[in-house]
Design an enzyme around this catalytic site. Structure first.
Site, mmCIF file in Angstrom:
data_model
loop_
_atom_site.group_PDB
_atom_site.id
_atom_site.type_symbol
_atom_site.label_atom_id
_atom_site.label_comp_id
_atom_site.label_asym_id
_atom_site.label_seq_id
_atom_site.Cartn_x
_atom_site.Cartn_y
_atom_site.Cartn_z
ATOM 1 N N ASP A 67 -7.150 -8.626 9.575
ATOM 2 C CA ASP A 67 -8.189 -8.465 8.832
ATOM 3 C C ASP A 67 -8.246 -9.425 7.587
ATOM 4 O O ASP A 67 -7.296 -10.100 7.566
ATOM 5 C CB ASP A 67 -8.233 -6.910 8.405
ATOM 6 C CG ASP A 67 -6.788 -6.431 7.953
ATOM 7 O OD1 ASP A 67 -5.925 -7.074 7.474
ATOM 8 O OD2 ASP A 67 -6.722 -5.356 7.773
ATOM 9 N N ASN A 136 -4.082 6.685 3.682
ATOM 10 C CA ASN A 136 -5.067 7.806 4.343
ATOM 11 C C ASN A 136 -4.915 7.351 5.876
ATOM 12 O O ASN A 136 -5.742 8.071 6.646
ATOM 13 C CB ASN A 136 -6.364 7.225 3.744
ATOM 14 C CG ASN A 136 -6.855 5.824 4.041
ATOM 15 O OD1 ASN A 136 -6.117 5.006 4.815
ATOM 16 N ND2 ASN A 136 -8.119 5.499 3.830
ATOM 17 N N HIS A 138 -5.101 4.782 7.581
ATOM 18 C CA HIS A 138 -5.913 3.549 8.138
ATOM 19 C C HIS A 138 -4.875 2.641 8.919
ATOM 20 O O HIS A 138 -3.741 2.419 8.535
ATOM 21 C CB HIS A 138 -6.926 2.945 7.199
ATOM 22 C CG HIS A 138 -6.369 2.060 5.993
ATOM 23 N ND1 HIS A 138 -6.988 1.818 4.948
ATOM 24 C CD2 HIS A 138 -5.197 1.234 6.119
ATOM 25 C CE1 HIS A 138 -6.202 1.098 4.157
ATOM 26 N NE2 HIS A 138 -5.255 0.853 4.928
ATOM 27 N N GLU A 143 -10.934 2.950 8.912
ATOM 28 C CA GLU A 143 -11.014 3.652 7.949
ATOM 29 C C GLU A 143 -10.905 5.092 8.743
ATOM 30 O O GLU A 143 -11.778 5.066 9.508
ATOM 31 C CB GLU A 143 -11.915 3.500 6.817
ATOM 32 C CG GLU A 143 -11.515 2.321 5.989
ATOM 33 C CD GLU A 143 -10.564 2.449 4.795
ATOM 34 O OE1 GLU A 143 -9.553 3.026 4.989
ATOM 35 O OE2 GLU A 143 -10.451 1.631 3.767
HETATM 36 C C1 F6R Z 1 -3.281 -5.150 6.097
HETATM 37 C C2 F6R Z 1 -3.597 -3.990 6.637
HETATM 38 C C3 F6R Z 1 -3.545 -2.637 5.900
HETATM 39 C C4 F6R Z 1 -1.962 -2.256 5.423
HETATM 40 C C5 F6R Z 1 -2.046 -0.932 4.795
HETATM 41 C C6 F6R Z 1 -0.982 -0.757 4.155
HETATM 42 O O1 F6R Z 1 -3.472 -6.128 7.066
HETATM 43 O O2 F6R Z 1 -4.506 -4.050 7.736
HETATM 44 O O3 F6R Z 1 -3.897 -1.735 7.022
HETATM 45 O O4 F6R Z 1 -1.223 -2.612 6.173
HETATM 46 O O5 F6R Z 1 -3.052 -0.828 3.745
HETATM 47 O O6 F6R Z 1 -0.624 -1.817 3.018
HETATM 48 P P1 F6R Z 1 0.655 -1.876 2.168
HETATM 49 O O7 F6R Z 1 1.591 -2.427 3.048
HETATM 50 O O8 F6R Z 1 0.406 -2.597 0.996
HETATM 51 O O9 F6R Z 1 0.873 -0.270 1.769
#
Ligand code: F6R
Length: 241
Positions: A67, A136, A138, A143
């Site tokens: 992403d 959450n 995702h 989401e």
């Molecule tokens: C990143 C992504 C997100 C993160 C998630 C966890 O490319 O797609 O899904 O993996 O938000 O983020 P952290 O690792 O910062 O807790």
């Protein structure tokens, strides 16, 4: 889903890095799906060491990132374009022409997403997809919702995600409100999914992930349907299991 519980974040990162390195050693032309965020930073650090020691060669590897914020300039130090170079790509011998990250500078997001999926499908999907998980549930920026997208698409970030990600920006107003994200189809196209989870804040979502039910309100719960998922956690993340 296979569970590996490690004592510490460092152990989780080293375990994940060896799985990625073994994938590349076994198949030098591997297609790897990379994630950003704080979770894989340690894994990328370990991969840099494995590269420096001559254990792994990335010259044949193709990368597809999960992403990118939208819109965002490549030189913004919070762009995933910048993050990947800073944490990994600039330190290993992966070729620039083999790097694919949804383009946060594009003028036509719909076209960018279609092209991204087309290119990934033409290559047969990824061999290994690294994932983190949001508090959450995702994955990528898919989401919680009543339905999830198969295709790569432009998504409105939830207030939740904007607040959580604000820690990386100077102020919350600087967090882009949208992102380009690989959809569930792109994630599921992977032959092996490697989900990394650390820290006590993620313990409640880990509990839901392994609760035995699947729902688009916890996008990661759909991973229970994939035939080859390895979840590597530290003890804090696994503390409610
Ligand atoms: C990143 C992504 C997100 C993160 C998630 C966890 O490319 O797609 O899904 O993996 O938000 O983020 P952290 O690792 O910062 O807790």
């Amino acid at each position: 889903m296979r569970k590996i519980i490690c004592k510490t974040y460092e152990e989780m990162s080293a375990t994940a890095a060896y799985i990625v390195a073994e994938q590349v050693r076994t198949k030098p032309q591997s297609i790897i799906g990379f994630a950003t965020g704080s979770t894989p930073v340690g894994t990328y650090k370990q991969l840099r060491s494995l590269y420096e020691s001559g254990y792994v060669d990335f010259s044949g590897v193709t990368a597809f990132n999960l992403d990118e914020y939208y819109p965002i300039k490549h030189d913004n130090d919070q762009s995933y374009y910048y993050f990947m170079r800073d944490n990994l790509f600039s330190h290993i011998n992966i070729k620039e022409e083999n790097l694919n990250i949804p383009n946060g500078e594009c003028s036509d997001p719909a076209k960018e997403c279609t092209e991204y999926d087309r290119k990934m499908a033409a290559m047969g999907g990824t061999d290994l997809q690294i994932l983190g998980i949001g508090n959450n549930g995702h994955i990528g920026f898919n989401e919680p919702a009543d339905s999830l997208s198969l295709a790569t698409y432009l998504v409105d970030l939830t207030e939740d995600t904007i607040e959580v990600n604000a820690r990386f920006f100077e102020k919350i107003e600087d967090v882009p409100r949208q992102a380009l994200t690989m959809g569930m189809g792109g994630v599921f196209s992977s032959k092996h999914i490697l989900l990394l989870i650390n820290g006590s804040k993620k313990a409640p979502i880990v509990k839901e992930l392994f609760s035995g039910s699947i729902t688009p309100q916890v996008p990661a719960s759909l991973l229970n349907l994939h035939p080859n998922v390895t979840v590597i956690m530290d003890e804090e993340a696994a503390s409610l299991l």
